[in-house]
Write an enzyme that holds these catalytic residues in place. Structure first.
Site, short mmCIF file in Angstrom:
data_model
loop_
_atom_site.label_atom_id
_atom_site.label_comp_id
_atom_site.label_asym_id
_atom_site.label_seq_id
_atom_site.Cartn_x
_atom_site.Cartn_y
_atom_site.Cartn_z
N HIS A 21 -4.95 -5.05 -1.64
CA HIS A 21 -5.90 -4.78 -0.57
C HIS A 21 -7.06 -5.76 -0.52
CE1 HIS A 21 -3.73 -0.96 -0.90
NE2 HIS A 21 -4.11 -0.71 0.34
N SER A 40 0.83 -1.19 0.00
CA SER A 40 0.00 0.00 0.00
C SER A 40 0.88 1.26 0.00
CB SER A 40 -0.96 -0.04 1.20
OG SER A 40 -1.92 0.99 1.12
N GLU A 84 -1.69 -2.35 -8.28
CA GLU A 84 -2.90 -2.68 -7.52
C GLU A 84 -3.46 -1.39 -6.94
OE1 GLU A 84 -3.52 -2.60 -3.98
OE2 GLU A 84 -1.61 -1.63 -3.54
#
Length: 311
Positions: free
Chosen positions: A280, A110, A209
């Site tokens: 995620h 992330s 992502e």
């Protein structure tokens, strides 16, 4: 040439640091208990539990925490607490020569994409895109926990990357290529583009992502990558989870998330696959950034294999 930190032995100490968002009211204990159940000790950095607005302490505190974790001879690995926001603010404050002189297994995803990219390109140190301390609690899937446990013991070894039961990778653009694995969260890679810390990605297999973005916002990021030259430099693309990204169903005046991704990937013409369990979503694979990945995308299916470290 990359430096590949050593695997962890039983009894080794993992330092947890918080380069991004604060712990807030979340519970860290389940993640710590899981790590200890694997036979490792845990050392919490000063940033864990610190608060400065939405950040886990001041930029100086969070940067110093990273330096102390890498400089501590009693620490064998550095695991990030969580994502959110804040890692990019640390990039000008970090001593990359010092970190490169004390290579250790560094893990996160992330917002931590900013640190992965900097450590790979500034320190030439391989890192790992994987679950973090906050995401290893009871909500983590068995696959995520198994990937983490196995990865600590052999972080950069050659192997086929396993998938959760019932998961299939979908080919977008056919082809088989190899290159060092890199990338991560699209938003972070996007905001770093054009800065001294932007992803180079030359001859690389690039993971992308995202979470919680509409299709038009993903389009904007992919357009930025395209106009900055990333698709020309990269060897291939792996599209991971797009958790809570909308829309997923076709409508008259919208493109779906999948349609947007496929449009760009097909125009770029580099081998590409869709649906890798990284990011995620419920499942989060252990991805050794810096290792050589072989991506094969054919009409019959697709796979991603770690072949060897890129020395």
């Amino acid at each position: 040439m990359y430096t590949f930190p050593k695997p962890l032995r039983p009894g080794a100490t993992i330092a947890i640091v918080a380069p991004s968002a604060a712990l807030a009211d979340d519970d860290l204990q389940e993640g710590v208990d899981f790590i200890r159940s694997l036979g490792y000790d845990v050392k919490l950095g000063r940033s864990v539990g610190a608060h400065w607005g939405y950040l886990a302490g001041t930029d100086e505190l969070r940067a110093q925490d990273i330096h102390e974790a890498f400089g501590d001879d009693g620490v064998s690995a550095v695991l990030c607490l969580r994502g959110g926001y804040g890692a990019a603010r640390l990039l000008p404050l970090l001593d990359y020569d010092f970190i490169a002189a004390h290579p250790k297994l560094f893990m996160g995803f992330s917002d931590i994409t900013a640190l992965h990219t900097a450590f790979q390109q500034r320190c030439r140190m391989a890192t790992v895109h994987c679950a973090m301390a906050m995401s290893l609690g009871h909500t983590a899937s068995d696959y995520t926990r198994e990937q983490f446990a196995q990865g600590l013991q052999s972080p950069f070894s050659a192997r086929s990357l396993s998938l959760p039961e019932g998961t299939m990778l979908e080919p977008i653009v056919p082809g088989c290529v190899s290159g060092p694995l890199c990338g991560g969260n699209m938003m972070l890679l996007s905001v770093l583009t054009g800065t001294p810390y932007g992803l180079d990605g030359t001859a690389a297999v690039v993971l992308l992502e995202e979470i919680g973005e509409d299709a038009y916002a993903l389009d904007r990021m992919l357009c930025q990558f395209e106009q900055s030259g990333l698709p020309e430099r990269a060897a291939a693309f792996v599209f991971g989870d797009f958790a809570h990204c909308e829309p997923t169903q076709k409508s008259e005046y919208e493109f779906t998330v999948k349609e947007v991704v496929f449009q760009y990937a097909q125009r770029w013409g580099k081998p590409a696959l869709w649906g890798f369990p990284a990011g995620h979503g419920r499942h989060n694979a252990w991805l050794p950034f810096g290792s050589t990945a072989r991506l094969c995308s054919t009409a019959d299916g697709a796979e991603l294999v770690i072949t060897a470290p890129t020395f």
